[in-house]
Enzyme design. Sequence first.
Site, short mmCIF file in Angstrom:
data_model
loop_
_atom_site.label_atom_id
_atom_site.label_comp_id
_atom_site.label_asym_id
_atom_site.label_seq_id
_atom_site.Cartn_x
_atom_site.Cartn_y
_atom_site.Cartn_z
N HIS A 25 -62.18 44.40 51.47
CA HIS A 25 -63.37 45.09 50.96
C HIS A 25 -63.25 46.60 50.92
O HIS A 25 -64.23 47.28 50.62
CB HIS A 25 -64.60 44.74 51.81
N LYS A 60 -78.06 53.43 49.47
CA LYS A 60 -76.80 52.87 50.00
C LYS A 60 -76.51 53.59 51.30
O LYS A 60 -77.17 54.58 51.62
CB LYS A 60 -75.66 53.08 49.00
N ARG A 61 -75.52 53.08 52.08
CA ARG A 61 -75.15 53.79 53.30
C ARG A 61 -74.71 55.21 52.98
O ARG A 61 -74.20 55.49 51.89
CB ARG A 61 -74.03 53.03 54.01
N LYS A 92 -69.38 58.33 48.94
CA LYS A 92 -70.45 57.90 48.02
C LYS A 92 -71.15 59.10 47.37
O LYS A 92 -71.91 58.96 46.43
CB LYS A 92 -71.45 57.01 48.75
N THR A 143 -72.49 46.75 45.04
CA THR A 143 -73.30 45.60 44.61
C THR A 143 -74.71 46.06 44.29
O THR A 143 -75.40 45.42 43.49
CB THR A 143 -73.33 44.50 45.69
N LYS A 157 -77.65 45.16 41.20
CA LYS A 157 -79.08 44.89 41.41
C LYS A 157 -79.92 45.78 40.51
O LYS A 157 -80.92 45.34 39.92
CB LYS A 157 -79.45 45.07 42.89
#
Length: 798
Positions: A346, A534-535, A540, A642, A646
């Site tokens: 992952h 998100k985290r 990110k 992911t 969504k």
Amino acid sequence: MFSNKEVFKIAFLKRLEMLYGKSFEDSSTRDHYYTLGNMVREYISSSWIKTNEMYRTTQTKQVYYLSIEFMLGRLLVNNLLNLGIRDTVEVGLKELGINIHDIEEIEADAGLGNGGLGRLAACFLDSLASLNLPGHGFGIRYKHGLFDQKIIDGFQVEYPEQWLRHGNVWEVRKPDAAVEVRFGGKVEVVEKEGRFIFRHVDCQTITAVPYDMPVVGYDTSTVNTLRLWSAEPSPYPPGIDVLEYKRQTEAVSEFLYPDDTNDDGKILRLKQQYFLVCASLQNIVSSHRKQHGHLRNLHEKVAIHINDTHPVLAIPELMRILLDEEGMTWDEAWKITTQTISYTNHTTLSEALEKWPIYLFKPLLPRIYMIVEEINERFCKLLWERYPGDWDRIEHMAIIAHDMIKMAHLAIVGSHSTNGVAKIHTEILKHREFVNFYTMFPERFNSKTNGITHRRWLIKSNPELTNLLLNTIGDKWIKDPAKLDELMPHTTDGAFLEQLSNVKHTRKQILAKHIKNKTGIDIDSNSIFDVQVKRLHAYKRQLLNVLHIMYLYNRLKEESNFTIHPRTFIFGAKASPGYYYAKKVIKLINELADKVNNDKQTKDYLKVIFIENYRVSLAEDIFPAADVSEQISTASKEASGTGNMKFMMNGALTVGTMDGANVEIKELVGEDNIFTFGLSADEVMNLYATGGYSSMEYYHHDVRIRQLCEQLVNNFFPDIGNLFEPIYDSLLVQNDHYFVLKDFAAYVEAQERVNAAYINQPQWLKMSTVNIAKSGFFSSDRTINEYASDIWKIHGQK
Ligand code: 26V
């Protein structure tokens, strides 16, 4: 009990009386929740028993999904929906004067995960059951899930999460199925009838007690099982400090570890990993023995999947069972083990690839260590035969090197399948990260693009859009989400687009109300809802989003003729408690929110909201309300993502880099229906390789960037001293490892395209429709069907 609303109402009132000895008038919403939960559980139980019986009698191959995380969220409404009784219950309750949403709010999220990986495991369970596939989860019943986040004075503060405080209606404790797990001690070798027997002595024993949760399929009678292990003391051996032993034992399933890559080497985490593996394998092996009497055909009847390397000890543990308990030869045992086990990677972030130092591992798991050593020796011998003299390669590929055990190497070598979670991620695994392994075992590598369950992330969370879809294209997409594509002819259907616009507006109003309740801040539901949830991680790049907002603010302040469509920037993110930089970014977002939201000159154009304690249940209200989906990781770093799926399924448009599954979103919707920008993965990796990036150049050559960087450290944010200096330093002193400044101009330009596209509403709605229409590919049903046929070789029942 649920055949119609009248029958339901009578049953509900009776159950309430039975359970609580209360009349309806005296009962609380919590009483209602537990009453309904209890009824649903009973309703599930006969299908649960039948499913298990069927699996036993037909002896079909089963898959066991081992995962250190399962982020289930709430289960009540999801179960009602999958059982096909949501509407009956909702109407029945309403006639009793109860709002189902109030009941739903009572349930605590089962938040036994950090983010993507744990939520993926939960979506997979939903798909397995809904596709009538014989697949079950094994995990840990943490007493405390991921911490609760409070924002105090703009800073994140963590509190222990307490999901079990009021009990859990969905679990069944199975003390009769408890097993023992051993740690520490010594291995004694005795020779018996020409064979070596390994005995584990002087070890510490703890008991693993299973708690089973039913996994209900949609519109089917399949009910699979998620088995979560809880650590309890074994019968106390004489002469020990009982309290200390109890405390140490229970610690094993006390907390979920927050994903903190700076925080490795925690012995308790290794204990958790072996605890999960050892208990689960005893369970799998003993039911196989019961059915077949031996383990020689284990790989024909059982597939074991390891979700990342966290459960990788399943490989040496299965070897231990086959060697020490079954008396197989190494070669027999190895064949069965590798054919039974498969592995998903992952992440390629090197700091997140698990490594354990021998000095921790060996004393805790002496026999497992011996087996890992043997696996390593045999593998290195194989390498030597294949690449004689190539010490460099052997050193790089070894499972044990420099006193560390490399878990990903163990996983690849000890399994028959290694998959990445999106096309680009798998390519990086094959041609960069694990290129030597790919050269050696090309047939083991494959790609399985992630997915999300459209039942939770569309049908359950967005009933307004679901109804519109039902009215427009019927219901075939529910069982076959690829059929959402039938929406394509409606991209030019004015009546449809208007209704889509109404749905989005309704959902934005719902979120706006929620935000008003929680923060007191009014947001304009006609503004663009631009969302990044998100985290919090440097890769990110929440910081890139922040710098863009500051840039818009500067322009609004400085240029009297500059205007934009009003935008509300919404963030939700937890930072790992020990992740210093990430916590600074949270504070920065909150400082910016304070400044921007209170500036009379800009507040009609810009709002910034930080939603506290982002989690599954909040996500269900956020995705349906989003116009813009921020997926702006440094290319090559986000394995899949992911959340991006969504958002897409709920009609938001993506602003994103060519990273993870964004690449596949673009392939599906076409370049006109997504806003991509920035460096490609190859460009990023080449820049790392050549060292050809200097963030200072961007500082010197782009006045916008210079101003923004300076605003982090001058008094743009008043009264914070040098709080954001570390962020400034990350950009300019540490040469901006994630290319925030290098991608800044391209990001601004992409955001200008977003603004222009939004202003043309018919065009925007058309783009939104294409995104919904193409999102069926990202149903986890598609993903799970691929795993089932390519990797697990399991088949749907009935
Ligand atoms: C690492 C660690 C390090 C030690 C402490 C606990 C802990 C927990 C998790 C992790 C690594 C998690 C890797 C991960 O979550 N990867 C994400 O997987 C998603 C599902 O495949 C994918 O969509 C995301 O892109 C990827 O970042």
